[in-house]
Write an enzyme that holds these catalytic residues in place. Sequence first.
Site, PDB file in Angstrom:
ATOM      1  N   ASP A 188       1.010  -1.395  -0.002  1.00  0.00           N
ATOM      2  CA  ASP A 188      -0.055   0.497  -0.232  1.00  0.00           C
ATOM      3  C   ASP A 188       0.858   1.311  -0.157  1.00  0.00           C
ATOM      4  OD1 ASP A 188      -2.212   2.000   0.979  1.00  0.00           O
ATOM      5  OD2 ASP A 188      -1.863   1.365   2.878  1.00  0.00           O
ATOM      6  N   HIS A 361      -3.875   4.254   6.660  1.00  0.00           N
ATOM      7  CA  HIS A 361      -2.901   3.681   5.083  1.00  0.00           C
ATOM      8  C   HIS A 361      -1.503   4.205   6.393  1.00  0.00           C
ATOM      9  CE1 HIS A 361      -5.228   3.058   2.412  1.00  0.00           C
ATOM     10  NE2 HIS A 361      -6.511   3.872   3.072  1.00  0.00           N
TER      11      HIS A 361
END
Length: 546
Positions: A188, A361
């Site tokens: 990610d 994130h």
Amino acid sequence: MLHVIPLGGLGEIGLNAMVLACRGEMLLIDAGLMFPSAGMPGVDIIVPDFTHLRRNAAQLKGVLLTHGHEDHIGALPYLLGDVPVPIYGTRFTLALARNRLEELGVKADLREIEPRTPFPVGSVFNVEATRVTHTVPDAVGFIVRSPEGTVIHTGDFKLDPDPIDGLKTDLERWGEAGDEGVLCLLSDSTNSEHVDETGSERVVQTTFERLFHETKGRIVVAQFSSNLHRVRHLLDLCERTGRLVALQGRSMVRNVELAREMGYLDVPDSLFVHLDNVPKLAPHRVAVLTTGAQGEPRAGLTQLANGDGPVRLEPGDTVIVSARPIPGNERSVGALLDQLHWRGARIVYAQVEPGVHVSGHASRPQQRRVMELIRPRNFIPVHGEVRHLHRHLTTAREAGMAAEGLLLAHDGDVVTFEEGRGRFTGSVPSGRIMMERSGDGVVTQETLVERNRLAETGVVAAAVVLRRDTQALVAGPQLSGQGLSPDEQGVLARVAQDARAFFEELTPLLRGDDALVREELTKAVKRAFKQHTSRRTLVVPLVVRV
């Protein structure tokens, strides 16, 4: 050989779809959508181009879902209608996927999985889910073992030392896989530009505690409806501070109901009140949980800003926008905040009160920690716009990875791994398919160009009436404009006169051909309109014969 083929998610936020292919079998990790920008009139959703999967449907053995966000599961209905394959996901992820599929009447073979419990997908791949911390329950990454080597796909993750549900990202399992040897890491990249540690959700919890105790009026909290960890501590806070909770927004109501049914939220029915009853309650006795933190035009927060619906914001109310704008949404979110300020309420958002939101994130130091733990031979950054992917590659280089193992892929690229090394070997069809949410209509690029042109120039309908026998001009051109300025509307009568003079020059023979009449009428109106306004417009011709 093992092929890694991104169909979406590399170069954009959303549209996540990653294919792994080996020995004539394929699996797909995620099938996500994107939402349109302001310049896409009539487009409800954008899904990946699944042409490659449809052409090779017999090879696709399953779809792995990392978590239940729309940018990871939203395109499932548009794939499964043509390619029915098993769907693997954790309990809550499958529940969200089931809702999306049932809305569009798509049946699917949904198979529940558990972290750290390996399972086969086809005869080539062996897969193991690994728990990760994100903003939605039951999020996972995947360890995918193939004859060519092991691939780790992190999914969306962060490293939270004290998550609300107590379930941390399973670094231990990733480290064990790294010790065994990892061919490629797909990680990610969303927060690759952020140099500070991604904050713990406990920061938001503490901030909400303070804001709730210092606020005497009504409280409105706007956030992603899928962020059920945040919903969980908001409901707990309301229960402890004596506030009833009203839910606003279809997805907020649906997700809270689903989470309660499945035991992820343990709160009594007595905590909730219908939105219509909020005006009847003392302001200090109620909180509203709503959608629309990204400035969506039909979401709950926009309704409040517009003064629509049963709840009207007043001085003394506090509105907390518990999210940061997704890249591309900054302008719409800013306009919404401006509109909310005019309502007289106190507006709290991340730029003025950073603790009302933390990301789901991993930031740059957390991304590097994972890289150094797994020690992959190759690395492909995923889930991000191009600048995020580039920055993530730089982090990998700083972590000591060899340059030949750093692979910047784009949607449609085929990255082939053989004997431990990866190389680009071609491409497959990829792109963005613009659709109505029902899936009944595809909006082509040509249609979108035409719609935007209409928005820029407006349109003039031009009608003429001709005699069938003599082709004589009985009436017209009669002009009607839409999307024109007042000045442009004011010159239509003169445009019609000029167009009529040009039209009368046509011989009766030429007037007998409807196609030619429409063409000449269009040219005449366009020419006259430009002479009077210095602008062009679209012309829709109509020929009536009597």
